[in-house]
Design an enzyme around this catalytic site. Structure first.
Site, PDB file in Angstrom:
ATOM      1  N   ASP A  74     113.128  37.173  51.706  1.00  0.00           N
ATOM      2  CA  ASP A  74     112.940  36.820  50.297  1.00  0.00           C
ATOM      3  C   ASP A  74     114.196  36.220  49.681  1.00  0.00           C
ATOM      4  O   ASP A  74     114.129  35.236  48.941  1.00  0.00           O
ATOM      5  CB  ASP A  74     112.519  38.052  49.495  1.00  0.00           C
ATOM      6  CG  ASP A  74     111.131  38.543  49.889  1.00  0.00           C
ATOM      7  OD1 ASP A  74     110.348  37.736  50.422  1.00  0.00           O
ATOM      8  OD2 ASP A  74     110.834  39.730  49.657  1.00  0.00           O
ATOM      9  N   GLU A 105     115.035  42.112  50.695  1.00  0.00           N
ATOM     10  CA  GLU A 105     113.598  42.121  50.457  1.00  0.00           C
ATOM     11  C   GLU A 105     113.391  42.349  48.962  1.00  0.00           C
ATOM     12  O   GLU A 105     114.111  43.138  48.335  1.00  0.00           O
ATOM     13  CB  GLU A 105     112.941  43.234  51.277  1.00  0.00           C
ATOM     14  CG  GLU A 105     111.451  43.395  51.046  1.00  0.00           C
ATOM     15  CD  GLU A 105     110.604  42.359  51.775  1.00  0.00           C
ATOM     16  OE1 GLU A 105     109.388  42.582  51.892  1.00  0.00           O
ATOM     17  OE2 GLU A 105     111.144  41.327  52.220  1.00  0.00           O
ATOM     18  N   LYS A 107     110.613  43.491  46.040  1.00  0.00           N
ATOM     19  CA  LYS A 107     109.336  44.141  45.758  1.00  0.00           C
ATOM     20  C   LYS A 107     109.282  44.503  44.280  1.00  0.00           C
ATOM     21  O   LYS A 107     110.281  44.444  43.572  1.00  0.00           O
ATOM     22  CB  LYS A 107     109.160  45.406  46.611  1.00  0.00           C
ATOM     23  CG  LYS A 107     109.099  45.159  48.111  1.00  0.00           C
ATOM     24  CD  LYS A 107     107.838  44.407  48.511  1.00  0.00           C
ATOM     25  CE  LYS A 107     107.705  44.303  50.020  1.00  0.00           C
ATOM     26  NZ  LYS A 107     106.506  43.527  50.415  1.00  0.00           N
TER      27      LYS A 107
END
Length: 245
Positions: A74, A105, A107
């Protein structure tokens, strides 16, 4: 006349701006992929705005000279000053492993499932082969630079693991594990990082978690120094041989 500014106010505004953007993305976009892309863009913009110019942040894949690729990451923070090449292919960015400083990452929430997902992504980068050549200088050559430890982390808006000991239990991991997370942030609640001085993970609840996280990331990047000198020929060996005339 001096401006009537306060450093505390500037830092508060930085945190508030990021948290507002992440919250807006979460509320405005219902489609999970669009929501995810929006959150990634917020973090990428933050890094590209506040990290020194030598660093660049992007969504990307990472490749090594042995033709191995990471999973899609990401946010990759990589060196743009000394990186001899960055691939752009089919609207995807592909970065050589030697140029990478950190991978994240992204989220919406900080929980065990997303911690495990981040570990998997981070491990896919750290497992790649990296080269390091001797560095020429006026008096000769320096020995090859030691490979830096790639920083790995998780970036979220909210924290579902509100009890620090619970979060710590999910984060604690063997330093030798390629999926270990060094750092991370839940913008509305806390940031965490591995404290090398005390050899343990630290979870810090903070009203300006994003700003505090950014300062800790800057400190870790400073300790990384400069990426190694990449062996161009190790990548060049994958060129298709020319057809003999």
């Amino acid at each position: 006349m001096a401006q009537d500014w306060q450093l505390s106010e500037l830092l508060e505004n930085l945190h508030a701006d990021v948290q507002h953007k992440l919250t807006t993305v979460r509320k405005s976009f219902k489609h999970s992929v669009v929501k995810g892309d929006g959150a990634e863009n917020v973090w990428v913009d933050l890094f590209n705005q506040y990290l020194p110019e030598r660093y660049r942040a992007s969504r990307a894949f990472v490749v090594d000279s042995e033709n191995q690729f990471s999973e899609q990451i990401d946010v990759v923070i990589y060196d743009r000053q000394y990186s001899p090449f960055i691939f752009h292919y089919a609207e995807q960015l592909i970065i050589p492993a030697e140029s990478v400083y950190a991978v994240f990452e992204v989220k919406q929430t900080l929980n065990k499932q997303h911690i495990d997902a981040a570990r998997k992504k981070v491990a896919s980068v750290r497992a790649l082969h990296r080269t390091s050549l001797p560095i020429p200088h006026a008096g000769g050559v320096h020995s090859p630079r030691e490979l830096i430890g790639i920083i790995g982390g998780l970036l979220t808006l909210e924290n579902e693991l509100k009890i620090p000991d619970t979060l710590m239990g999910h984060l604690d991991h063997d330093k030798a594990d390629k999926g270990m997370l060094n750092i991370g942030c839940a913008a509305d609640d806390c940031f965490f990082y591995y404290d090398n001085d005390h050899q343990r993970m630290q979870v810090m609840q903070h009203k300006k978690a994003t700003t505090a996280f950014l300062f800790e990331l800057l400190s870790q990047l400073q300790k990384c120094g400069t990426v190694p000198m990449i062996d161009i020929h190790a990548y060049g060996k994958w060129l298709t041989p020319r057809i003999s005339e």
